[in-house]
Write a protein that holds these residues in place. Sequence first.
Motif, PDB file in Angstrom:
ATOM      1  N   GLU A 138       0.815  -1.208   0.000  1.00  0.00           N
ATOM      2  CA  GLU A 138       0.000   0.000   0.000  1.00  0.00           C
ATOM      3  C   GLU A 138       0.861   1.275   0.000  1.00  0.00           C
ATOM      4  N   ARG A 139       1.962   1.235  -0.737  1.00  0.00           N
ATOM      5  CA  ARG A 139       2.795   2.430  -0.929  1.00  0.00           C
ATOM      6  C   ARG A 139       2.364   3.099  -2.238  1.00  0.00           C
ATOM      7  N   ILE A 140       1.216   3.770  -2.175  1.00  0.00           N
ATOM      8  CA  ILE A 140       0.626   4.370  -3.364  1.00  0.00           C
ATOM      9  C   ILE A 140       1.095   5.820  -3.460  1.00  0.00           C
ATOM     10  N   ASP A 141       2.207   6.036  -4.168  1.00  0.00           N
ATOM     11  CA  ASP A 141       2.777   7.376  -4.231  1.00  0.00           C
ATOM     12  C   ASP A 141       3.254   7.674  -5.660  1.00  0.00           C
ATOM     13  N   GLN A 142       3.903   8.824  -5.823  1.00  0.00           N
ATOM     14  CA  GLN A 142       4.335   9.227  -7.151  1.00  0.00           C
ATOM     15  C   GLN A 142       5.443   8.331  -7.706  1.00  0.00           C
ATOM     16  N   GLU A 143       6.214   7.725  -6.820  1.00  0.00           N
ATOM     17  CA  GLU A 143       7.238   6.783  -7.286  1.00  0.00           C
ATOM     18  C   GLU A 143       6.586   5.597  -8.001  1.00  0.00           C
ATOM     19  N   LEU A 144       5.461   5.155  -7.482  1.00  0.00           N
ATOM     20  CA  LEU A 144       4.709   4.074  -8.112  1.00  0.00           C
ATOM     21  C   LEU A 144       4.223   4.508  -9.492  1.00  0.00           C
ATOM     22  N   GLU A 145       3.700   5.719  -9.565  1.00  0.00           N
ATOM     23  CA  GLU A 145       3.245   6.244 -10.859  1.00  0.00           C
ATOM     24  C   GLU A 145       4.398   6.279 -11.860  1.00  0.00           C
ATOM     25  N   GLN A 146       5.568   6.745 -11.415  1.00  0.00           N
ATOM     26  CA  GLN A 146       6.722   6.835 -12.305  1.00  0.00           C
ATOM     27  C   GLN A 146       7.162   5.450 -12.782  1.00  0.00           C
ATOM     28  N   ARG A 147       7.053   4.460 -11.939  1.00  0.00           N
ATOM     29  CA  ARG A 147       7.438   3.110 -12.360  1.00  0.00           C
ATOM     30  C   ARG A 147       6.454   2.527 -13.362  1.00  0.00           C
ATOM     31  N   LEU A 148       5.203   2.876 -13.228  1.00  0.00           N
ATOM     32  CA  LEU A 148       4.226   2.451 -14.234  1.00  0.00           C
ATOM     33  C   LEU A 148       4.535   3.099 -15.585  1.00  0.00           C
ATOM     34  N   LEU A 149       4.887   4.375 -15.555  1.00  0.00           N
ATOM     35  CA  LEU A 149       5.236   5.064 -16.796  1.00  0.00           C
ATOM     36  C   LEU A 149       6.528   4.494 -17.387  1.00  0.00           C
ATOM     37  N   LEU A 150       7.476   4.135 -16.502  1.00  0.00           N
ATOM     38  CA  LEU A 150       8.703   3.503 -16.974  1.00  0.00           C
ATOM     39  C   LEU A 150       8.398   2.166 -17.631  1.00  0.00           C
ATOM     40  N   LEU A 151       7.500   1.424 -17.047  1.00  0.00           N
ATOM     41  CA  LEU A 151       7.112   0.131 -17.609  1.00  0.00           C
ATOM     42  C   LEU A 151       6.521   0.308 -19.006  1.00  0.00           C
ATOM     43  N   ALA A 152       5.683   1.312 -19.177  1.00  0.00           N
ATOM     44  CA  ALA A 152       5.102   1.582 -20.494  1.00  0.00           C
ATOM     45  C   ALA A 152       6.195   1.949 -21.498  1.00  0.00           C
ATOM     46  N   THR A 153       7.185   2.715 -21.049  1.00  0.00           N
ATOM     47  CA  THR A 153       8.289   3.107 -21.932  1.00  0.00           C
ATOM     48  C   THR A 153       9.108   1.893 -22.349  1.00  0.00           C
ATOM     49  N   VAL A 154       9.398   1.011 -21.414  1.00  0.00           N
ATOM     50  CA  VAL A 154      10.160  -0.203 -21.732  1.00  0.00           C
ATOM     51  C   VAL A 154       9.399  -1.055 -22.750  1.00  0.00           C
ATOM     52  N   LEU A 155       8.099  -1.155 -22.579  1.00  0.00           N
ATOM     53  CA  LEU A 155       7.283  -1.925 -23.516  1.00  0.00           C
ATOM     54  C   LEU A 155       7.298  -1.302 -24.911  1.00  0.00           C
ATOM     55  N   ASP A 156       7.218   0.024 -24.972  1.00  0.00           N
ATOM     56  CA  ASP A 156       7.289   0.700 -26.277  1.00  0.00           C
ATOM     57  C   ASP A 156       8.644   0.461 -26.940  1.00  0.00           C
ATOM     58  N   ASP A 157       9.719   0.521 -26.142  1.00  0.00           N
ATOM     59  CA  ASP A 157      11.051   0.252 -26.686  1.00  0.00           C
ATOM     60  C   ASP A 157      11.149  -1.190 -27.178  1.00  0.00           C
ATOM     61  N   ALA A 158      10.583  -2.107 -26.416  1.00  0.00           N
ATOM     62  CA  ALA A 158      10.595  -3.511 -26.821  1.00  0.00           C
ATOM     63  C   ALA A 158       9.827  -3.709 -28.118  1.00  0.00           C
ATOM     64  N   ALA A 159       8.734  -2.964 -28.273  1.00  0.00           N
ATOM     65  CA  ALA A 159       7.948  -3.059 -29.503  1.00  0.00           C
ATOM     66  C   ALA A 159       8.772  -2.637 -30.713  1.00  0.00           C
ATOM     67  N   ARG A 160       9.532  -1.553 -30.550  1.00  0.00           N
ATOM     68  CA  ARG A 160      10.379  -1.091 -31.666  1.00  0.00           C
ATOM     69  C   ARG A 160      11.483  -2.096 -31.974  1.00  0.00           C
ATOM     70  N   SER A 161      12.081  -2.663 -30.926  1.00  0.00           N
ATOM     71  CA  SER A 161      13.143  -3.651 -31.135  1.00  0.00           C
ATOM     72  C   SER A 161      12.609  -4.878 -31.858  1.00  0.00           C
ATOM     73  N   ALA A 162      11.424  -5.325 -31.457  1.00  0.00           N
ATOM     74  CA  ALA A 162      10.817  -6.484 -32.102  1.00  0.00           C
ATOM     75  C   ALA A 162      10.518  -6.205 -33.570  1.00  0.00           C
ATOM     76  N   LEU A 163      10.016  -5.011 -33.846  1.00  0.00           N
ATOM     77  CA  LEU A 163       9.694  -4.652 -35.228  1.00  0.00           C
ATOM     78  C   LEU A 163      10.963  -4.592 -36.073  1.00  0.00           C
ATOM     79  N   ASP A 164      12.053  -4.122 -35.485  1.00  0.00           N
ATOM     80  CA  ASP A 164      13.317  -4.003 -36.211  1.00  0.00           C
ATOM     81  C   ASP A 164      13.859  -5.346 -36.675  1.00  0.00           C
ATOM     82  N   ILE A 165      13.511  -6.430 -35.970  1.00  0.00           N
ATOM     83  CA  ILE A 165      13.995  -7.745 -36.397  1.00  0.00           C
ATOM     84  C   ILE A 165      12.876  -8.561 -37.049  1.00  0.00           C
TER      85      ILE A 165
END
Length: 296
Positions: free
Chosen positions: A219-246
């Motif tokens: 139950e540590r619901i704070d801005q750090e949690l929000e930032q990690r969710l946004l980081l997760l979305a960014t990693v997924l977008d990067d993974a999508a580009r890497s997958a498309l490249d190959i």
Amino acid sequence: MKHFSKTQLTNVEVYFGEPNEQIREGMRSTMRDYGMRRTRVFSRMEDLITAIKEVPPDLVIISDDMGPGMFDMVHDIRHFKYGRNPFVMISLLLDSKNDGYVKRAVLCGADDIIIKPVAPGRLMERITHIGMNRVPFIVTTDYLGPERRRAGDARPSKIKQLNVLNTLKAKADGKPMTSSELNQAVKENMKDVMSARLDSHGLKLGWVCAQILKAYSEERIDQELEQRLLLLATVLDDAARSALDIGERDLSEICVDMARQVEEMAEDYQNPTAPQIATLNKLTKAFEMAKSAKAT
């Protein structure tokens, strides 16, 4: 120490960046005496970048007197933002008094870091060593460059090592590449890079998801949690580009869909739904399953 012969180095393309005219011209003269007849010198970063875009060198040597912009330049070369060969050999000459420069040199992906002042003979020894014994590259979500860990490192690494193109050694061995051969070799190496980057994304996905789920459970619901969710979305977008490249379009689409779901979760991160939590639990497993299907 064994050296390349002068004959071996005759056709090696060397670009040397140094704003001080006396040092610049002295180094060019010395390198030509050692057999590097095709040594070009540059006093401005802009001119060096232009030359790299026009004709791919085999070795780039840059003094830190060119300014801190050289680290961004090396990073951009490695990530194929310009030039035709992201695997060109790169050596940086650094003054030990410049705080933080060694760390930045390591992180940008340079092959070799030499502390100034450096005698010409010592420089040639280093060029010979890295040319003959180039360290394999590794790929993470934000790094492409030599593996820095030693064989006996206490921290085992799951990161795959890649043997990358070495045009300096190819020329020294009497096996110069044509332009089309260079392009094909870079293309093959970049496919390996993108595949390795997908592996790295998987490792990072697992870590970030674990941190997010732990925060919700505690139950540590704070801005750090929000930032990690946004980081997760960014990693997924990067993974999508890497997958498309190959050429893995299905995997790319999976990553894009997951990224959008995580973004929606971040918009109301204080009130996650049960299905959203379930998605986080399944996300890493789904990504690993998709990668396994890709490999078969």
